[in-house]
Design a protein around this motif. Structure first.
Motif, PDB file in Angstrom:
ATOM      1  N   SER A 129       0.861  -1.176   0.000  1.00  8.64           N
ATOM      2  CA  SER A 129       0.000   0.000   0.000  1.00  8.64           C
ATOM      3  C   SER A 129       0.898   1.227   0.000  1.00  8.64           C
ATOM      4  N   VAL A 130       0.819   2.036  -1.054  1.00 10.45           N
ATOM      5  CA  VAL A 130       1.664   3.220  -1.173  1.00 10.45           C
ATOM      6  C   VAL A 130       0.796   4.450  -0.929  1.00 10.45           C
ATOM      7  N   ASN A 131       0.980   5.037   0.250  1.00 12.42           N
ATOM      8  CA  ASN A 131       0.225   6.235   0.594  1.00 12.42           C
ATOM      9  C   ASN A 131       0.908   7.452  -0.007  1.00 12.42           C
ATOM     10  N   THR A 132       0.109   8.342  -0.590  1.00 17.25           N
ATOM     11  CA  THR A 132       0.657   9.503  -1.280  1.00 17.25           C
ATOM     12  C   THR A 132       0.310  10.825  -0.586  1.00 17.25           C
ATOM     13  N   ASP A 133      -0.143  10.747   0.669  1.00 12.33           N
ATOM     14  CA  ASP A 133      -0.447  11.967   1.410  1.00 12.33           C
ATOM     15  C   ASP A 133       0.807  12.829   1.554  1.00 12.33           C
ATOM     16  N   GLY A 134       0.593  14.138   1.567  1.00 13.43           N
ATOM     17  CA  GLY A 134       1.682  15.076   1.760  1.00 13.43           C
ATOM     18  C   GLY A 134       1.900  15.373   3.234  1.00 13.43           C
ATOM     19  N   PRO A 135       2.795  16.300   3.534  1.00 13.86           N
ATOM     20  CA  PRO A 135       3.133  16.618   4.922  1.00 13.86           C
ATOM     21  C   PRO A 135       1.939  17.047   5.779  1.00 13.86           C
ATOM     22  N   ARG A 136       0.964  17.705   5.198  1.00 14.87           N
ATOM     23  CA  ARG A 136      -0.189  18.187   5.972  1.00 14.87           C
ATOM     24  C   ARG A 136      -1.119  17.073   6.442  1.00 14.87           C
ATOM     25  N   SER A 137      -1.245  16.012   5.675  1.00 17.20           N
ATOM     26  CA  SER A 137      -2.224  14.980   6.021  1.00 17.20           C
ATOM     27  C   SER A 137      -1.613  13.628   6.373  1.00 17.20           C
ATOM     28  N   ILE A 138      -0.295  13.527   6.379  1.00 22.07           N
ATOM     29  CA  ILE A 138       0.347  12.246   6.639  1.00 22.07           C
ATOM     30  C   ILE A 138       0.013  11.706   8.036  1.00 22.07           C
ATOM     31  N   SER A 139      -0.290  12.568   8.966  1.00 24.75           N
ATOM     32  CA  SER A 139      -0.597  12.121  10.334  1.00 24.75           C
ATOM     33  C   SER A 139      -1.900  11.327  10.405  1.00 24.75           C
ATOM     34  N   LYS A 140      -2.723  11.399   9.396  1.00 21.93           N
ATOM     35  CA  LYS A 140      -3.994  10.667   9.369  1.00 21.93           C
ATOM     36  C   LYS A 140      -3.826   9.205   8.947  1.00 21.93           C
ATOM     37  N   VAL A 141      -2.703   8.880   8.344  1.00 20.35           N
ATOM     38  CA  VAL A 141      -2.527   7.579   7.698  1.00 20.35           C
ATOM     39  C   VAL A 141      -2.505   6.420   8.693  1.00 20.35           C
ATOM     40  N   LEU A 142      -1.726   6.498   9.740  1.00 18.95           N
ATOM     41  CA  LEU A 142      -1.647   5.402  10.701  1.00 18.95           C
ATOM     42  C   LEU A 142      -2.985   5.141  11.388  1.00 18.95           C
ATOM     43  N   PRO A 143      -3.661   6.168  11.934  1.00 15.26           N
ATOM     44  CA  PRO A 143      -4.970   5.905  12.543  1.00 15.26           C
ATOM     45  C   PRO A 143      -5.981   5.333  11.544  1.00 15.26           C
ATOM     46  N   LEU A 144      -5.923   5.811  10.313  1.00 14.62           N
ATOM     47  CA  LEU A 144      -6.833   5.325   9.280  1.00 14.62           C
ATOM     48  C   LEU A 144      -6.571   3.865   8.951  1.00 14.62           C
ATOM     49  N   SER A 145      -5.304   3.495   8.825  1.00 12.90           N
ATOM     50  CA  SER A 145      -4.975   2.098   8.510  1.00 12.90           C
ATOM     51  C   SER A 145      -5.391   1.167   9.651  1.00 12.90           C
ATOM     52  N   ARG A 146      -5.278   1.650  10.873  1.00 24.55           N
ATOM     53  CA  ARG A 146      -5.726   0.847  12.017  1.00 24.55           C
ATOM     54  C   ARG A 146      -7.252   0.711  12.025  1.00 24.55           C
ATOM     55  N   ALA A 147      -7.951   1.799  11.741  1.00 20.82           N
ATOM     56  CA  ALA A 147      -9.417   1.767  11.712  1.00 20.82           C
ATOM     57  C   ALA A 147      -9.926   0.814  10.632  1.00 20.82           C
ATOM     58  N   LEU A 148      -9.227   0.754   9.504  1.00 21.00           N
ATOM     59  CA  LEU A 148      -9.616  -0.138   8.408  1.00 21.00           C
ATOM     60  C   LEU A 148      -9.110  -1.567   8.614  1.00 21.00           C
ATOM     61  N   GLU A 149      -8.316  -1.768   9.677  1.00 14.70           N
ATOM     62  CA  GLU A 149      -7.759  -3.083  10.012  1.00 14.70           C
ATOM     63  C   GLU A 149      -6.958  -3.682   8.859  1.00 14.70           C
ATOM     64  N   LEU A 150      -6.080  -2.862   8.282  1.00 14.37           N
ATOM     65  CA  LEU A 150      -5.241  -3.320   7.179  1.00 14.37           C
ATOM     66  C   LEU A 150      -4.019  -4.035   7.729  1.00 14.37           C
ATOM     67  N   SER A 151      -3.735  -5.213   7.210  1.00 13.43           N
ATOM     68  CA  SER A 151      -2.590  -5.984   7.692  1.00 13.43           C
ATOM     69  C   SER A 151      -1.438  -6.016   6.693  1.00 13.43           C
ATOM     70  N   TYR A 152      -1.667  -5.575   5.482  1.00 12.88           N
ATOM     71  CA  TYR A 152      -0.586  -5.558   4.506  1.00 12.88           C
ATOM     72  C   TYR A 152       0.304  -4.329   4.727  1.00 12.88           C
ATOM     73  N   PRO A 153       1.544  -4.365   4.222  1.00 14.71           N
ATOM     74  CA  PRO A 153       2.472  -3.268   4.469  1.00 14.71           C
ATOM     75  C   PRO A 153       2.022  -1.960   3.814  1.00 14.71           C
ATOM     76  N   ILE A 154       2.216  -0.873   4.558  1.00 18.46           N
ATOM     77  CA  ILE A 154       1.903   0.467   4.068  1.00 18.46           C
ATOM     78  C   ILE A 154       3.180   1.285   4.124  1.00 18.46           C
ATOM     79  N   VAL A 155       3.509   1.901   3.003  1.00 17.84           N
ATOM     80  CA  VAL A 155       4.677   2.775   2.925  1.00 17.84           C
ATOM     81  C   VAL A 155       4.222   4.149   2.469  1.00 17.84           C
ATOM     82  N   SER A 156       5.046   5.146   2.771  1.00 16.95           N
ATOM     83  CA  SER A 156       4.695   6.531   2.468  1.00 16.95           C
ATOM     84  C   SER A 156       5.554   7.079   1.337  1.00 16.95           C
TER      85      SER A 156
END
Length: 159
Positions: free
Chosen positions: A81-108
């Protein structure tokens, strides 16, 4: 003149259907560890999913991609999973991935370098890559039912 035009069209079509190859990339995961593509790719198939936290179709598709991952991970399929959020919204990615219960690797891909290298212009964009690092399938956008087509392509490329 028609012959020349036909030849030009054939050559243009041929060059556009040649397989795109994934070049090795190195990105940080959500824990801040640097990880290379080589360490994340699947033994048989790698699914690379480009997304952003603000993208509603991305949010709709990722839980379905998680189900596909769970079904095929033991057959040599991995999802990156390649997240493309910029500096302003990158802080949302970890909580979002946990809420969606994603188990595959996520990179930024905060600078969108990999996104540009893979000619991704729309989110979400999903690539299916074979064990030779060739892109064998590209899917842009997400609507209900698209996961069936994606799964069909995975199964086809596992054979």
């Amino acid at each position: 003149m028609r012959t020349i035009l036909s030849l030009v069209l054939v050559l243009m079509t041929y060059s556009s259907i040649q397989a795109q190859t994934v070049r090795t990339f190195v990105l940080d995961n959500l824990e801040g560890e640097t990880i290379a593509y080589e360490d994340l790719k699947g033994a048989q198939i790698t699914v690379i999913d480009f997304w952003a936290s603000w993208c509603k179709p991305c949010m709709k598709g990722m839980p379905k991609l998680e189900k596909i991952y769970q079904q095929y991970k033991n057959q040599g399929v991995n999802v990156i999973s390649v997240n493309t959020d910029g500096p302003r919204s990158i802080s949302k990615v970890l909580p979002l991935s946990r809420a969606l219960e994603l188990s595959y690797p996520i990179v930024s891909d905060i600078n969108n370098d990999v996104m540009q290298d893979m000619e991704v212009t729309q989110l979400p964009t999903l690539l299916i890559v074979n064990k030779n690092d060739e892109v064998v399938y590209r899917h842009e956008g997400f609507s209900d039912g698209d996961e069936l087509e994606i799964e069909e392509e995975i199964v086809k490329n596992l054979k």
